[in-house]
Motif scaffolding. Structure first.
Motif, mmCIF file in Angstrom:
data_model
loop_
_atom_site.group_PDB
_atom_site.id
_atom_site.type_symbol
_atom_site.label_atom_id
_atom_site.label_comp_id
_atom_site.label_asym_id
_atom_site.label_seq_id
_atom_site.Cartn_x
_atom_site.Cartn_y
_atom_site.Cartn_z
ATOM 1 N N SER A 22 0.850 -1.191 0.000
ATOM 2 C CA SER A 22 0.000 0.000 0.000
ATOM 3 C C SER A 22 0.886 1.242 0.000
ATOM 4 O O SER A 22 2.093 1.177 0.292
ATOM 5 N N VAL A 23 0.287 2.365 -0.324
ATOM 6 C CA VAL A 23 1.003 3.641 -0.251
ATOM 7 C C VAL A 23 1.529 3.868 1.161
ATOM 8 O O VAL A 23 2.669 4.308 1.363
ATOM 9 N N GLU A 24 0.725 3.525 2.154
ATOM 10 C CA GLU A 24 1.116 3.727 3.552
ATOM 11 C C GLU A 24 2.331 2.868 3.916
ATOM 12 O O GLU A 24 3.233 3.328 4.626
ATOM 13 N N GLN A 25 2.363 1.628 3.411
ATOM 14 C CA GLN A 25 3.500 0.756 3.701
ATOM 15 C C GLN A 25 4.782 1.303 3.094
ATOM 16 O O GLN A 25 5.837 1.297 3.731
ATOM 17 N N VAL A 30 9.960 4.983 3.536
ATOM 18 C CA VAL A 30 10.557 6.228 3.036
ATOM 19 C C VAL A 30 10.778 7.223 4.169
ATOM 20 O O VAL A 30 11.842 7.861 4.278
ATOM 21 N N LEU A 31 9.791 7.352 5.048
ATOM 22 C CA LEU A 31 9.854 8.362 6.100
ATOM 23 C C LEU A 31 10.914 8.077 7.161
ATOM 24 O O LEU A 31 11.280 8.974 7.927
ATOM 25 N N ARG A 32 11.409 6.848 7.191
ATOM 26 C CA ARG A 32 12.499 6.542 8.124
ATOM 27 C C ARG A 32 13.732 7.389 7.844
ATOM 28 O O ARG A 32 14.545 7.642 8.743
ATOM 29 N N GLY A 36 18.043 15.414 -0.184
ATOM 30 C CA GLY A 36 17.567 14.238 -0.888
ATOM 31 C C GLY A 36 16.066 14.074 -0.809
ATOM 32 O O GLY A 36 15.324 15.021 -0.562
ATOM 33 N N GLY A 37 15.614 12.836 -1.000
ATOM 34 C CA GLY A 37 14.180 12.572 -0.962
ATOM 35 C C GLY A 37 13.859 11.207 -1.530
ATOM 36 O O GLY A 37 14.694 10.310 -1.539
ATOM 37 N N LYS A 39 4.750 14.694 -1.205
ATOM 38 C CA LYS A 39 4.601 16.151 -1.185
ATOM 39 C C LYS A 39 3.922 16.601 0.108
ATOM 40 O O LYS A 39 4.302 17.614 0.710
ATOM 41 N N GLU A 40 2.913 15.843 0.521
ATOM 42 C CA GLU A 40 2.213 16.178 1.760
ATOM 43 C C GLU A 40 3.150 16.092 2.960
ATOM 44 O O GLU A 40 3.027 16.861 3.926
ATOM 45 N N ALA A 41 4.130 15.169 2.890
ATOM 46 C CA ALA A 41 5.094 15.006 3.979
ATOM 47 C C ALA A 41 6.278 15.961 3.858
ATOM 48 O O ALA A 41 7.181 15.937 4.703
ATOM 49 N N GLY A 42 6.287 16.785 2.802
ATOM 50 C CA GLY A 42 7.375 17.736 2.618
ATOM 51 C C GLY A 42 8.657 17.102 2.122
ATOM 52 O O GLY A 42 9.756 17.616 2.378
#
Length: 302
Positions: free
Chosen positions: A106-109, A114-116, A126-127, A150-153
């Motif tokens: 899922s997108v959430e998974q 990524v957010l780690r 980076g990103g 994008k929502e997470a910046g």
């Protein structure tokens, strides 16, 4: 929203600026003779089999619901036609002779992984990068991932062949900070011969992105004997100079990693060169292209 992902690579330094987490999606409309990621071609989960690693324990035979694994005279026979890629054999194989290529996520998974690395993104500029296969082969999933970033910046790049419906590309483009855009061959007939598709749509889409003001790095996979020639260098250099928002050109030298991965899927590669171009050869390619463009030409950090 789910997609089929075959890898998420963290701490990447060659998939855009800074430290990046690269999400590799399955599915690609091209069939490049030299494909580096043949496991990404089909938009479905697959099972890879490395006969050299098989210990003959027969655990896979016991768990496979389709009876795809047979043992005869000490030989392990894997029947791919019967396989439904449930992954049970790969999960039980302690020797990694059987591996699952691809996973529904899922997108959430994906974003959880990524957010780690958010702190590394901030420190390095980076990103997240979405690659493949072809990212736009799963357009809805790609768009949702980019919107979540994008929502997470978080900055986002997309590595693409450019072979996608123009309306899909332009719909998703506002959520992409940088395109890493392949240019494999400028001649349409040769492009179709070596990738199975023409380059007309690819070049059209690149012009459309440039007209929309989207920043792009033009990536040049150079394959000995296929596009490492003066004609290609001249045409790609001249074309790059017609584009306002191309930041630079980047030479990606051929590597043979695709050969070993294709063997795991019993695929036959048409381009079977095992030698890696020497650094001095890559430098010559960079200099050869630089003669024909006012934009900077660099070589990949790979």
């Amino acid at each position: 929203m789910e997609g089929i992902v075959f890898d998420i690579a963290r701490y990447c330094l060659d998939d855009g600026p800074g430290i990046r987490t690269t999400v590799y999606l399955k599915g690609c409309p091209l069939r490049c003779l030299w494909c580096h990621n043949p496991e990404s071609n089909l938009p479905m989960i697959q099972i890879g089999y490395d006969v050299k690693k098989c210990s003959g324990c027969r655990a896979c035979e016991a768990v496979c619901p389709e009876h795809c694994h047979e043992f005869s005279d000490g030989n392990h026979i894997f029947n791919r036609e019967k396989c439904r890629a449930c992954g049970k054999c790969a999960q039980i194989c302690d020797m990694d002779a059987l591996t699952q290529m691809g996973e529904k996520m899922s997108v959430e998974q994906v974003m959880k992984t990524v957010l780690r690395d958010r702190s590394f993104f901030r420190a390095s500029g980076g990103g997240m990068t979405i690659s493949g296969g072809e990212a736009f082969y799963q357009p809805d999933f790609t768009k949702e991932l980019l919107m979540a970033a994008k929502e997470a910046g978080i900055s986002s790049c997309v590595e693409t062949t450019g072979f996608a419906k123009t309306e899909i590309l332009m719909d998703i483009a506002p959520y992409v900070d940088l395109f890493l855009y392949d240019c494999k061959q400028m001649d349409a007939a040769i492009h179709k011969e070596v990738t199975n598709v023409s380059n007309e749509l690819i070049l059209h889409n690149l012009r459309m992105l440039d007209h929309a003001g989207k920043e792009t790095v033009l990536r040049l996979p150079l394959i000995p004997g296929i596009n490492d020639n003066e004609t290609h260098f001249q045409r790609v250099g001249a074309f790059a100079d017609t584009l306002e928002h191309v930041l630079h050109l980047e030479v990606l030298p051929y590597h043979p990693l695709g050969l070993s991965k294709a063997a795991l899927l019993d695929l036959k590669m048409s381009y079977c060169v095992e030698e890696i171009p020497k650094p001095e050869q890559v430098d010559e390619w960079v200099a050869g292209i630089q003669k024909y463009t006012q934009k900077t030409v660099i070589k990949s950090k790979i």
